[in-house]
Write a protein that holds these residues in place. Structure first.
Motif, mmCIF file in Angstrom:
data_model
loop_
_atom_site.group_PDB
_atom_site.id
_atom_site.type_symbol
_atom_site.label_atom_id
_atom_site.label_comp_id
_atom_site.label_asym_id
_atom_site.label_seq_id
_atom_site.Cartn_x
_atom_site.Cartn_y
_atom_site.Cartn_z
ATOM 1 N N GLY A 152 148.003 112.867 127.264
ATOM 2 C CA GLY A 152 147.569 111.775 126.401
ATOM 3 C C GLY A 152 146.503 112.160 125.407
ATOM 4 N N ALA A 153 146.082 113.413 125.389
ATOM 5 C CA ALA A 153 145.060 113.841 124.422
ATOM 6 C C ALA A 153 145.670 113.931 123.025
ATOM 7 C CB ALA A 153 144.473 115.180 124.825
ATOM 8 N N THR A 154 144.866 113.606 122.030
ATOM 9 C CA THR A 154 145.328 113.660 120.640
ATOM 10 C C THR A 154 144.478 114.658 119.867
ATOM 11 O OG1 THR A 154 143.877 111.812 120.017
ATOM 12 C CG2 THR A 154 146.125 111.268 120.691
ATOM 13 N N PHE A 155 145.154 115.366 118.937
ATOM 14 C CA PHE A 155 144.486 116.403 118.149
ATOM 15 C C PHE A 155 144.760 116.167 116.668
ATOM 16 C CE2 PHE A 155 145.066 118.185 122.311
ATOM 17 C CZ PHE A 155 143.922 118.927 122.544
ATOM 18 N N ALA A 156 143.705 116.190 115.850
ATOM 19 C CA ALA A 156 143.887 116.073 114.410
ATOM 20 C C ALA A 156 144.574 117.313 113.855
ATOM 21 C CB ALA A 156 142.543 115.850 113.721
ATOM 22 N N GLN A 175 139.038 110.530 128.123
ATOM 23 C CA GLN A 175 138.767 109.561 127.051
ATOM 24 C C GLN A 175 137.523 109.928 126.240
ATOM 25 O OE1 GLN A 175 138.563 105.765 129.016
ATOM 26 N NE2 GLN A 175 140.747 105.753 129.493
ATOM 27 N N ALA A 176 137.143 111.163 126.270
ATOM 28 C CA ALA A 176 136.026 111.600 125.423
ATOM 29 C C ALA A 176 136.487 111.695 123.972
ATOM 30 C CB ALA A 176 135.485 112.937 125.896
ATOM 31 N N ARG A 177 135.522 111.545 123.071
ATOM 32 C CA ARG A 177 135.839 111.606 121.639
ATOM 33 C C ARG A 177 135.026 112.717 120.995
ATOM 34 N NH1 ARG A 177 133.685 107.400 117.102
ATOM 35 N NH2 ARG A 177 134.571 108.444 115.272
ATOM 36 N N PHE A 178 135.732 113.624 120.330
ATOM 37 C CA PHE A 178 135.093 114.735 119.632
ATOM 38 C C PHE A 178 135.336 114.524 118.138
ATOM 39 C CE2 PHE A 178 136.580 116.052 123.772
ATOM 40 C CZ PHE A 178 135.454 116.614 124.340
ATOM 41 N N ALA A 179 134.359 113.954 117.440
ATOM 42 C CA ALA A 179 134.534 113.592 116.034
ATOM 43 C C ALA A 179 134.436 114.791 115.106
ATOM 44 C CB ALA A 179 133.498 112.535 115.628
ATOM 45 N N ASP A 180 133.959 115.912 115.609
ATOM 46 C CA ASP A 180 133.795 117.099 114.785
ATOM 47 C C ASP A 180 134.213 118.309 115.604
ATOM 48 O OD1 ASP A 180 133.047 118.843 112.759
ATOM 49 O OD2 ASP A 180 131.233 117.716 112.259
ATOM 50 N N ALA A 212 141.736 112.337 125.774
ATOM 51 C CA ALA A 212 140.628 112.722 124.894
ATOM 52 C C ALA A 212 141.092 112.748 123.444
ATOM 53 C CB ALA A 212 140.071 114.078 125.298
ATOM 54 N N ARG A 213 140.156 112.547 122.518
ATOM 55 C CA ARG A 213 140.489 112.542 121.088
ATOM 56 C C ARG A 213 139.713 113.653 120.393
ATOM 57 N NH1 ARG A 213 139.499 107.057 118.310
ATOM 58 N NH2 ARG A 213 137.674 107.017 119.689
ATOM 59 N N PHE A 214 140.453 114.575 119.792
ATOM 60 C CA PHE A 214 139.852 115.671 119.034
ATOM 61 C C PHE A 214 140.101 115.395 117.549
ATOM 62 C CE2 PHE A 214 140.605 117.346 123.225
ATOM 63 C CZ PHE A 214 139.523 118.169 123.472
ATOM 64 N N GLU A 215 139.082 114.894 116.856
ATOM 65 C CA GLU A 215 139.233 114.514 115.454
ATOM 66 C C GLU A 215 138.862 115.649 114.514
ATOM 67 O OE1 GLU A 215 136.870 111.033 115.023
ATOM 68 O OE2 GLU A 215 137.975 109.905 116.547
ATOM 69 N N GLY A 216 138.366 116.741 115.069
ATOM 70 C CA GLY A 216 138.048 117.924 114.282
ATOM 71 C C GLY A 216 138.672 119.146 114.938
#
Length: 450
Positions: A409-413, A365-370, A388-392
């Motif tokens: 369940g990880a998401t990638f932009a 559940q970590a968030r990587f905004a960049d 985890a969320r990879f927004e960059g």
């Protein structure tokens, strides 16, 4: 603008003969009138009428003489009145000038007295200041001498004397803090229990005056503990500005829990345990080349400045719920045991190039905004990027996974880069969607970008 009245002309003394001339002129005028009237009276035809007219002529002549004399008397009286009024005005003017002069003299005397009093006050203040400075210097010198005594109990007295001096004299606080830090930087024998107690007391004195919610708070001081030997340094809840522990050896648990940090926090030191839970502030935190034999914890920390942890060696790391608002770098860092970044938020870039995880690595559940970089990273144990969320952009190029890996369940932009990454063939793996996996040999899988 007030106009100055013109000066009066000087008074001239009337000569005595002028009065005599006036009297003669009056007599002459009376005689002429009398002569003229008597001549007119003599022209009368009747003797009785002539006698009556002569009597009237004499009376009229005398009246003219008396009137002329009276006029002269009035002129003299008017002159005397004018002279009297002028003399009165002159006396009043002289009195006013005298009063103004006395006022000026009085004002000058008061100004001189006031200036003299101010001078005396300044001299008294200077003497008092000099005396206070001498007293302060004596107290400071005496306290430092006590701190250098061979007896541990005397050194403890010197510490408390310095603390009291700093509490009473705010201008001396930076100097006193510098002295305490210098004392902690001096090498000390490991088997001296008295010296160990003195050093722990010095640490408590420093921490006691760095808590902003305490009446004993000393604002604006910095800690220079480079190369110091600390034992159980507890700065929890303190406000630290430009604190430097580079090269220090910190035994026991070093706590910065709940601290507020400003400027730069240099922690490139050797720690048994370092606890920075709930840390706040905009300081740049530098852990480059740090050696942490036990636990490193930044749980729920709000890191407003940059975080640099390059080439550090950490046994167990925990960044649960931490937020890094600027770039965080763990390049070349070795996590010899476990490391968890569960629910951590990286609002700017994160770099873990060439990092090594000896055990469990958790990014649930970590968030990587960049940007998130895991290039050439070694994952020695189970690796979890679950939800985890990879927004960059995310890059796992040439990473090695020696145990089970899951991106469930990880998401990638955008699709992550995994070019030439390898994973152990044994064990279950859940890869990001679209990742191409091929068996390299019996022990390894090769990951390639689609």
């Amino acid at each position: 603008m007030r106009r100055t009245p013109p000066p009066e002309k000087p008074l001239r003394v009337m000569p005595w003969w002028l009065v005599l001339v006036g009297l003669l002129a009056a007599a002459l005028l009376g005689w002429l009138v009398l002569d003229w009237l008597l001549g007119e009276a003599d022209r009368a035809a009747q003797p009785d009428t002539r006698a009556t007219l002569r009597i009237d002529a004499i009376r009229t002549g005398l009246t003219v003489v008396a009137g002329t004399g009276g006029g002269l008397a009035l002129l003299l009286a008017a002159r005397r009145q004018w002279i009297s009024e002028r003399a009165q005005r002159h006396q009043e003017a002289v009195a006013a000038q005298d009063q103004a002069h006395r006022d000026r003299v009085q004002a000058h005397a008061e100004a001189v007295a006031e200036a003299g009093q101010r001078h005396q006050d300044r001299q008294a203040e200077a003497a008092e200041h000099d005396a206070a400075e001498r007293r302060l210097t004596e107290l400071y010198t005496r306290a430092v001498e006590l701190l250098g005594n061979d007896n541990a109990a005397v050194r403890l007295g010197g510490l408390h004397a310095l603390e009291r001096l700093g509490q009473d004299h705010p201008a001396q606080r930076p100097t006193i803090v510098a002295v305490l830090c210098a004392y902690l930087r001096i090498p000390a024998p490991d088997d001296d229990a008295g010296e160990a107690e003195v050093r722990r007391t010095a640490q408590r004195v420093l921490a006691r005056h760095l808590r902003a919610d305490d009446d004993a708070f000393w604002p604006g001081v910095t800690l220079d503990l480079t190369g110091a030997r600390l034992d159980g340094f507890d700065a929890a809840g303190c406000t630290l500005v430009d604190a430097d522990l580079t090269g220090a050896v910190c035994a026991g648990t070093t706590s910065l829990a709940g601290a507020t940090v400003r400027g730069r926090l240099s922690l490139g030191a050797a720690f048994t345990d370092l606890v920075c839970d709930d840390l706040r502030g905009d300081a740049e935190i530098v852990l480059d080349d740090a050696r942490i034999g036990g636990r490193l914890s930044f749980d729920r920390a709000e890191i407003g400045g940059g975080l640099s942890c390059r080439r550090a060696t950490v046994a167990r790391a925990s960044f649960r719920g931490a937020t890094a608002r600027r770039t965080a770098s763990f390049d070349g860092t070795r996590f010899t045991d476990s490391a968890t970044f569960r629910e951590a938020v990286f609002l700017s870039g994160l770099s873990m190039d060439h990092a090594t995880f000896g055990g469990y690595a958790g990014f649930r559940q970590a968030r990587f905004a960049d940007l998130a970089l895991f290039r050439w990273t070694e994952f020695g144990g189970e690796t979890w990027f679950e939800q985890a969320r990879f927004e960059g952009p995310a890059n796992f190029g040439r990473a090695r996974f020696h145990d089970a890996v899951t991106f469930d369940g990880a998401t990638f932009a955008r699709p992550p880069l995994v070019d030439q990454a390898r994973a152990a063939a044994a064990g279950p793996h859940v890869w990001p969607e679209g990742t191409a996996v091929a068996r390299l040999d019996d022990d390894w899988l090769l990951l390639t970008d689609p």
